[in-house]
Scaffold this motif. Structure first.
Motif, PDB file in Angstrom:
ATOM      1  N   TYR A   1      33.713  36.207  40.438  1.00  0.00           N
ATOM      2  CA  TYR A   1      33.808  36.186  38.986  1.00  0.00           C
ATOM      3  C   TYR A   1      34.685  35.031  38.518  1.00  0.00           C
ATOM      4  N   ASP A   2      34.494  34.688  37.276  1.00  0.00           N
ATOM      5  CA  ASP A   2      35.151  33.541  36.657  1.00  0.00           C
ATOM      6  C   ASP A   2      36.221  34.056  35.703  1.00  0.00           C
ATOM      7  N   LEU A   3      37.462  33.627  35.902  1.00  0.00           N
ATOM      8  CA  LEU A   3      38.567  34.008  35.029  1.00  0.00           C
ATOM      9  C   LEU A   3      39.308  32.747  34.621  1.00  0.00           C
ATOM     10  N   ARG A   4      39.182  32.408  33.336  1.00  0.00           N
ATOM     11  CA  ARG A   4      39.806  31.198  32.783  1.00  0.00           C
ATOM     12  C   ARG A   4      39.367  29.953  33.564  1.00  0.00           C
ATOM     13  N   LYS A   5      38.068  29.909  33.844  1.00  0.00           N
ATOM     14  CA  LYS A   5      37.431  28.774  34.530  1.00  0.00           C
ATOM     15  C   LYS A   5      37.932  28.590  35.958  1.00  0.00           C
ATOM     16  N   LYS A   6      38.518  29.659  36.533  1.00  0.00           N
ATOM     17  CA  LYS A   6      38.907  29.647  37.940  1.00  0.00           C
ATOM     18  C   LYS A   6      38.139  30.744  38.663  1.00  0.00           C
ATOM     19  N   PRO A   7      37.585  30.447  39.844  1.00  0.00           N
ATOM     20  CA  PRO A   7      36.809  31.473  40.557  1.00  0.00           C
ATOM     21  C   PRO A   7      37.711  32.422  41.331  1.00  0.00           C
ATOM     22  N   ARG A   8      37.286  33.666  41.399  1.00  0.00           N
ATOM     23  CA  ARG A   8      37.969  34.679  42.184  1.00  0.00           C
ATOM     24  C   ARG A   8      36.925  35.480  42.942  1.00  0.00           C
ATOM     25  N   ILE A   9      37.264  35.860  44.176  1.00  0.00           N
ATOM     26  CA  ILE A   9      36.374  36.668  45.013  1.00  0.00           C
ATOM     27  C   ILE A   9      37.064  38.012  45.228  1.00  0.00           C
ATOM     28  N   PHE A  10      36.346  39.086  44.915  1.00  0.00           N
ATOM     29  CA  PHE A  10      36.946  40.408  44.986  1.00  0.00           C
ATOM     30  C   PHE A  10      36.074  41.336  45.821  1.00  0.00           C
ATOM     31  N   ASN A  11      36.727  42.131  46.683  1.00  0.00           N
ATOM     32  CA  ASN A  11      36.043  43.153  47.471  1.00  0.00           C
ATOM     33  C   ASN A  11      36.458  44.512  46.926  1.00  0.00           C
ATOM     34  N   PRO A  12      35.588  45.184  46.143  1.00  0.00           N
ATOM     35  CA  PRO A  12      35.974  46.477  45.563  1.00  0.00           C
ATOM     36  C   PRO A  12      36.273  47.545  46.600  1.00  0.00           C
ATOM     37  N   ALA A  13      35.672  47.446  47.794  1.00  0.00           N
ATOM     38  CA  ALA A  13      35.871  48.478  48.816  1.00  0.00           C
ATOM     39  C   ALA A  13      37.278  48.402  49.411  1.00  0.00           C
ATOM     40  N   THR A  14      37.741  47.190  49.722  1.00  0.00           N
ATOM     41  CA  THR A  14      39.062  47.021  50.331  1.00  0.00           C
ATOM     42  C   THR A  14      40.132  46.597  49.337  1.00  0.00           C
ATOM     43  N   ARG A  15      39.702  46.269  48.100  1.00  0.00           N
ATOM     44  CA  ARG A  15      40.610  45.806  47.045  1.00  0.00           C
ATOM     45  C   ARG A  15      41.234  44.455  47.359  1.00  0.00           C
ATOM     46  N   GLN A  16      40.612  43.704  48.223  1.00  0.00           N
ATOM     47  CA  GLN A  16      41.125  42.363  48.519  1.00  0.00           C
ATOM     48  C   GLN A  16      40.679  41.394  47.432  1.00  0.00           C
ATOM     49  N   LEU A  17      41.610  40.597  46.946  1.00  0.00           N
ATOM     50  CA  LEU A  17      41.335  39.605  45.918  1.00  0.00           C
ATOM     51  C   LEU A  17      41.720  38.225  46.418  1.00  0.00           C
ATOM     52  N   VAL A  18      40.780  37.300  46.362  1.00  0.00           N
ATOM     53  CA  VAL A  18      41.026  35.911  46.756  1.00  0.00           C
ATOM     54  C   VAL A  18      40.922  35.047  45.502  1.00  0.00           C
ATOM     55  N   THR A  19      42.005  34.385  45.162  1.00  0.00           N
ATOM     56  CA  THR A  19      42.040  33.515  43.981  1.00  0.00           C
ATOM     57  C   THR A  19      42.002  32.067  44.439  1.00  0.00           C
ATOM     58  N   LEU A  20      41.006  31.330  43.971  1.00  0.00           N
ATOM     59  CA  LEU A  20      40.868  29.927  44.345  1.00  0.00           C
ATOM     60  C   LEU A  20      41.508  29.036  43.298  1.00  0.00           C
ATOM     61  N   PRO A  21      42.012  27.888  43.701  1.00  0.00           N
ATOM     62  CA  PRO A  21      42.574  26.950  42.716  1.00  0.00           C
ATOM     63  C   PRO A  21      41.473  26.353  41.852  1.00  0.00           C
ATOM     64  N   SER A  22      41.880  25.725  40.775  1.00  0.00           N
ATOM     65  CA  SER A  22      40.911  25.092  39.888  1.00  0.00           C
ATOM     66  C   SER A  22      40.210  23.952  40.613  1.00  0.00           C
ATOM     67  N   ALA A  23      38.891  23.834  40.393  1.00  0.00           N
ATOM     68  CA  ALA A  23      38.117  22.801  41.086  1.00  0.00           C
ATOM     69  C   ALA A  23      38.308  21.429  40.465  1.00  0.00           C
ATOM     70  N   PHE A  24      38.550  21.378  39.166  1.00  0.00           N
ATOM     71  CA  PHE A  24      38.686  20.105  38.460  1.00  0.00           C
ATOM     72  C   PHE A  24      39.907  20.178  37.548  1.00  0.00           C
ATOM     73  N   ASN A  25      40.336  19.012  37.109  1.00  0.00           N
ATOM     74  CA  ASN A  25      41.435  18.996  36.148  1.00  0.00           C
ATOM     75  C   ASN A  25      40.905  19.371  34.771  1.00  0.00           C
ATOM     76  N   ARG A  26      41.810  19.554  33.849  1.00  0.00           N
ATOM     77  CA  ARG A  26      41.437  20.080  32.542  1.00  0.00           C
ATOM     78  C   ARG A  26      40.480  19.150  31.808  1.00  0.00           C
ATOM     79  N   SER A  27      40.636  17.844  31.922  1.00  0.00           N
ATOM     80  CA  SER A  27      39.762  16.914  31.201  1.00  0.00           C
ATOM     81  C   SER A  27      38.334  16.959  31.722  1.00  0.00           C
ATOM     82  N   THR A  28      38.153  17.307  33.005  1.00  0.00           N
ATOM     83  CA  THR A  28      36.815  17.335  33.590  1.00  0.00           C
ATOM     84  C   THR A  28      36.064  18.601  33.225  1.00  0.00           C
TER      85      THR A  28
END
Length: 410
Positions: free
Chosen positions: A135-162
């Protein structure tokens, strides 16, 4: 001559009884039966508790073999849906709700507030894959496993101007290397010239944690054309597919090899009849019969039909088409309410959501294979969502599977 009977003493009877009884042989259930036929059919929540039984059970349940087997064996667990309510004017108030079937009903779902995911508040579901939700939260991707409740937050792919353009994320898995990757596409239409430019990056999720975005190097035309990507993709056999529009508003099917990092683009047949990007709500991608398929329901309300285009041969750009016409008894389902395609299930069913969020809230689950529709009641949605202005609410619905997999350390 009279017969006499002498009652045996109690000690003699006990000895005879012991001799008659044979020692019972304990027949333990073989471990492969426990794993293959019993544990794989249990919900993930139970398996997470069973890891505490012993070190052996914890090792077996945590093994890669069992995790892969758990994904492929059908369970007896009832279907589970997730619904994302997106307030386009205030993203912080957006919420993802967990839906479970009502007792003794397969067509009525109710919000389970105990399973609703608070950490996804404000996010919007992009894709579901092998038990994970991207899912996308404030233009940052996150991967979530509802079964284990593990959340992986990825850094922003581009800078704000891009990221001033349209930002879309896609989640993929390569079955050969067992690697998961996230693709980010940013498309911008330049004011005045109407030229379209697009930028793409790839993030490789490493089992040990860490990782970084890498610039993807698309090929030159005609294999690659700058485009504005549409939300919603599918991953089939190690290839991510999504729809994109070029500067001329031509609809293209974009493919990305998860292992090779190669982009390819194929024009969708009869693309001139497909709606422009502004009307993308009527079109979606699904996996249908093991093939990526374009579903267009533009003519559903007026003509009672849905058009399908399945990619048969990507190398030679060969497609097959199919037109589904509703049964007369089901035409009333769609005549009075305008629906949009917002979500798919694991087995090729399409979720049609009312364009206007009204109470009582009903959706249509359309089985493409059998050409059959059923109405589903959604209960327990908070009342304040129905009081919002119609243009501020966007709904996404997914049918979710479970996984015990852990992507990386967080």
């Amino acid at each position: 001559m009279a017969l006499s009977y002498r009652r045996p003493c109690r000690g003699t009877m006990i000895k005879r009884e012991r001799r008659r009884r044979r020692p019972e042989m304990e027949m333990p259930i073989p471990m492969h039966v426990v794993m293959e036929e019993i544990l794989t059919r249990l919900p993930a929540k139970s398996l997470m508790r069973f890891k505490c039984v012993s070190k052996l059970w914890s090792s077996l349940i945590s093994s890669s073999y069992f995790r892969d087997r758990f994904l492929t064996v059908p369970t007896r667990q009832r279907p589970h849906l997730f619904m994302s309510l997106q307030d386009v004017n205030d993203h912080s108030s957006s919420v993802t709700l967990s839906l479970v079937p009502e007792a003794n009903s397969d067509t009525s779902f109710v919000v389970d507030h105990g399973l609703t995911i608070p950490r996804m508040r404000g996010g919007y579901i992009c894709q579901s894959l092998r038990g994970f939700m991207c899912y996308d939260l404030r233009k940052k991707p996150r991967i979530f496993n509802p079964a284990t409740r593990q959340l992986v937050t990825l850094p922003s792919a581009f800078n704000r101007s891009t990221t001033e353009g349209t930002v879309s994320y896609y989640f993929g898995h390569d079955p050969v290397t067992d690697r998961y990757k996230v693709v980010c596409s940013v498309g911008v239409r330049l004011t005045g010239t109407q030229e379209v430019r697009s930028h793409h990056r790839v993030f490789v999720l490493k089992p040990e944690g860490g990782g970084s975005w890498r610039k993807a190097n698309p090929l030159h035309p005609p294999d690659f054309i700058p485009h504005i990507a549409a939300r919603g993709g599918v991953c089939i056999d190690g290839v991510i597919y999504y729809l994109g529009w070029t500067a001329d508003d031509i609809c293209m099917l974009v493919s990305f090899g998860v292992r090779s990092h190669d982009f390819k683009m194929i024009q969708v047949p009869r693309a001139e009849e497909l709606p422009p990007p502004a009307e993308m709500k009527n079109v979606c991608l699904v996996e249908y019969g093991g093939k990526v398929t374009v579903v267009d329901q533009t003519s559903l309300r007026d003509k009672g039909r849905i058009d399908l285009w399945a990619l048969e041969d990507a190398a030679n750009q060969k497609w097959s088409s199919e037109r589904l016409v509703l049964k007369p008894s089901q035409l009333d389902f769609v005549r009075n309410i305008e629906f949009v395609v917002k979500g798919t299930s694991r087995n090729g069913k399409v979720f049609l959501i009312p364009r206007d969020l009204v109470s009582p809230f009903q959706i249509i689950c359309y089985d493409l294979q059998s050409n059959h529709m059923i109405k589903m009641d959604i209960k327990g949605v908070p009342d304040h969502w129905f009081s919002k202005h119609k243009s501020t609410v966007e709904v996404m619905l997914i049918d979710h599977s479970e996984t015990l997999m852990s992507l990386m350390n967080t």
